[in-house]
Design a protein around this motif. Structure first.
Motif, PDB file in Angstrom:
ATOM      1  N   ALA A 170      64.404 -35.739 -94.060  1.00 17.55           N
ATOM      2  CA  ALA A 170      65.485 -35.928 -95.033  1.00 17.55           C
ATOM      3  C   ALA A 170      66.434 -37.044 -94.615  1.00 17.55           C
ATOM      4  N   PHE A 171      66.713 -37.163 -93.326  1.00 20.06           N
ATOM      5  CA  PHE A 171      67.711 -38.132 -92.874  1.00 20.06           C
ATOM      6  C   PHE A 171      67.180 -39.556 -92.947  1.00 20.06           C
ATOM      7  N   ILE A 172      65.922 -39.757 -92.530  1.00 21.55           N
ATOM      8  CA  ILE A 172      65.335 -41.089 -92.640  1.00 21.55           C
ATOM      9  C   ILE A 172      65.128 -41.462 -94.105  1.00 21.55           C
ATOM     10  N   PHE A 220      72.198 -30.651 -78.210  1.00 20.38           N
ATOM     11  CA  PHE A 220      73.179 -30.977 -79.249  1.00 20.38           C
ATOM     12  C   PHE A 220      72.402 -31.275 -80.532  1.00 20.38           C
ATOM     13  N   PRO A 221      71.986 -30.217 -81.283  1.00 23.56           N
ATOM     14  CA  PRO A 221      71.084 -30.422 -82.428  1.00 23.56           C
ATOM     15  C   PRO A 221      71.677 -31.292 -83.520  1.00 23.56           C
ATOM     16  N   PHE A 222      72.974 -31.172 -83.766  1.00 26.56           N
ATOM     17  CA  PHE A 222      73.584 -31.998 -84.813  1.00 26.56           C
ATOM     18  C   PHE A 222      73.528 -33.468 -84.430  1.00 26.56           C
ATOM     19  N   ALA A 223      73.926 -33.771 -83.192  1.00 24.87           N
ATOM     20  CA  ALA A 223      73.886 -35.156 -82.734  1.00 24.87           C
ATOM     21  C   ALA A 223      72.461 -35.693 -82.703  1.00 24.87           C
ATOM     22  N   PHE A 278      71.624 -36.473 -86.517  1.00 19.87           N
ATOM     23  CA  PHE A 278      72.460 -37.377 -87.300  1.00 19.87           C
ATOM     24  C   PHE A 278      72.817 -38.668 -86.564  1.00 19.87           C
ATOM     25  N   TRP A 279      72.992 -38.607 -85.252  1.00 27.57           N
ATOM     26  CA  TRP A 279      73.448 -39.793 -84.538  1.00 27.57           C
ATOM     27  C   TRP A 279      72.520 -40.992 -84.671  1.00 27.57           C
ATOM     28  N   GLN A 297      72.192 -46.421 -86.420  1.00 24.16           N
ATOM     29  CA  GLN A 297      71.438 -47.501 -87.041  1.00 24.16           C
ATOM     30  C   GLN A 297      72.227 -48.134 -88.186  1.00 24.16           C
ATOM     31  N   LEU A 298      72.844 -47.300 -89.016  1.00 23.19           N
ATOM     32  CA  LEU A 298      73.672 -47.831 -90.099  1.00 23.19           C
ATOM     33  C   LEU A 298      74.823 -48.662 -89.562  1.00 23.19           C
ATOM     34  N   GLN A 299      75.499 -48.137 -88.541  1.00 16.45           N
ATOM     35  CA  GLN A 299      76.643 -48.849 -87.977  1.00 16.45           C
ATOM     36  C   GLN A 299      76.212 -50.172 -87.356  1.00 16.45           C
TER      37      GLN A 299
END
Length: 464
Positions: free
Chosen positions: A127-129, A326-329, A332-333, A338-340
């Motif tokens: 989903a994130f990619i 750290f599952p969230f990181a 999402f990180w 990559q966006l940043q």
């Protein structure tokens, strides 16, 4: 929500209805947080790999449906916080956001893919990619256009509200004097403090990045930020949503011709303080003096500054970031980084630098997004639909359906069942206090779990 929670805590141990509702929410938060937060932390300490009964941040079914719905972002969040958030947010706004996210991410994405408008999507992407690629190919430009439409409408609504206020002022006397006992700071000192802070940021930016035009900093700090903050504050009061001119900072940096990356880390004074008006309202509702808030902030700032360095140093040395601890990181990180990284190269000379982002900004899609946003506003007005639904719809473009669907369920359940059982007026008072208690309960569980993790990591690093 914040004012209700603070009031309930102040009435702790009494027979107040607020304390009863708050306690109920806190117990629910403790039980849910024990499964959703504490269990992964504890098992991660004991087993080296966290065990998640409820997937964090949500269950991702994107790969499973890609053969039928390519590029569709399908998932479901099992966080009870989304449901309770739906209890508080108006049903019309949540319904608009859910409809927009489902239509965009689940219905429109497969159609766009088959039309060849999502060239960077690849099968097998989670989903994130998938979200990153579809945003770069289509939704980023459309979202910019929709935000521009909302900004145009926001300015128009503020002008109309100011005209109405001017008419009312002719009919009755207005006073700019603050209420007695509220502890307002004199306007002169407030403006002087603000000017000193903004001027200090401009001086620091000039010293750190001497090649960047000073006039842009002056316009952002002393002209644009106050105007945008005022309009945003009025919009939050009228519709519950502020306004934002998307990528204004990026466009200004590119237009300035400054060619280095260091400008993105400089403290450019570009702010939207509109939400602070809501904070002032919370202070008023609880009967707290503004001077008391200032004293609390003055006490917290040095403590936060020192503690943050200590905690970040500890976290950074405890485990690799990101990692399965750290599952969230971990999820999402990489996407955020990559966006940043891409956005911070838009002003660097060269074809490769920032090329992806430059390709993602499609003027024709921005124009269609702006026109579509204005047309949608006109359609909602013509059909006599609540304007909250429009602002929810505009804000829901690009959101994960995994989060908006549970929020819609919470809003629907609260309106159709809870409000009928307890009465609409009572439920409107109960829901914010219940959410505040739930947040408190989950927060307590999270702090206990984090404390255990810190202790375990500290012991593990000892040489004996």
């Amino acid at each position: 929500v914040a004012a209700s929670g603070a009031t309930a805590l102040a009435e702790a141990g009494t027979e107040s209805w607020r304390w009863g509702i708050f306690s109920t929410g806190a117990v629910v938060g403790l039980l849910f947080g024990g499964v959703y937060i504490a269990l992964p932390i504890t098992t991660g300490i004991l087993l080296g790999r966290p065990v998640e009964i409820f997937p964090i941040p949500f269950a991702d079914y994107t790969v499973g449906v890609e053969n039928v719905l390519p590029a569709a972002i399908v998932g479901l969040s099992f966080s009870l916080g989304n449901v309770l958030m739906g209890f508080v947010v108006p049903l019309e706004m949540v319904a608009g956001a859910a409809a927009a996210s489902v239509l965009g991410m689940i219905v429109a994405n497969p159609i766009l893919y088959r039309l060849g408008m999502l060239p960077h999507y690849r099968f097998g992407s989670n989903a994130f990619i998938t979200k990153l690629t579809v945003d770069m190919d289509f939704w980023l430009s459309v979202g910019i256009g929709i935000n521009l439409a909302v900004a145009i409408l926001g300015i128009a609504l503020v002008i109309r509200a100011l005209r109405a206020a001017r008419r009312e002022r002719r009919e009755r006397r207005y006073s700019l004097a603050p209420p007695e006992g509220r502890g307002d700071v004199p306007v002169f000192w407030a403006l002087a403090t603000w000017a000193f802070a903004v001027g200090g940021m401009i001086v620091v930016t000039r010293l750190l990045v001497p090649g960047f035009p000073v006039w842009i900093l002056l316009v952002f700090g002393f002209l644009w930020s106050p105007i945008n903050s005022y309009i945003s504050a009025r919009m939050i009061g009228l519709t519950g949503r502020g306004i934002a001119f998307p990528y204004l900072k990026e466009a200004s940096v590119v237009a300035s011709g400054y060619p280095r990356i260091d400008i993105w880390y400089a403290p450019i004074p570009l702010f939207d303080h509109g939400a602070v008006a809501q904070r002032f309202r919370e202070v008023e509702l609880t009967g707290t003096k503004f001077t008391s808030i200032l004293k609390a902030e003055a006490l917290m700032f040095p403590l936060m500054l020192l503690s943050s360095f200590a905690f970040w140093a500890f976290f950074w040395k405890a485990n690799p970031l990101p990692s399965n601890q750290f599952p969230f990181a971990q999820k999402f990180w990489p996407v955020q980084a990559q966006l940043q990284a891409v956005m911070m190269q838009v002003n660097v000379p060269g074809e490769a630098a920032g090329g992806w982002f430059k390709q993602a900004i499609k003027p024709e899609l921005i124009g269609w997004g702006t026109a579509g946003g204005l047309a949608a506003y006109g359609a909602f007005s013509a059909l006599k639909l609540p304007m909250l639904s429009f602002y929810g719809f505009a804000g829901g473009i690009g959101l994960y359906p995994a989060n908006t669907i549970p929020q819609f369920f919470g809003a629907w359940f609260g309106r159709r069942y809870m409000a009928r059982r307890y009465g609409s007026e009572n439920w409107s008072r109960f829901a914010p206090v219940l959410l505040a208690g739930f947040a408190c309960g989950t927060g307590l569980v999270a702090m206990v779990g984090i404390a255990l993790a810190l202790i375990a990591k500290a012991v593990a690093r000892l040489p004996y």
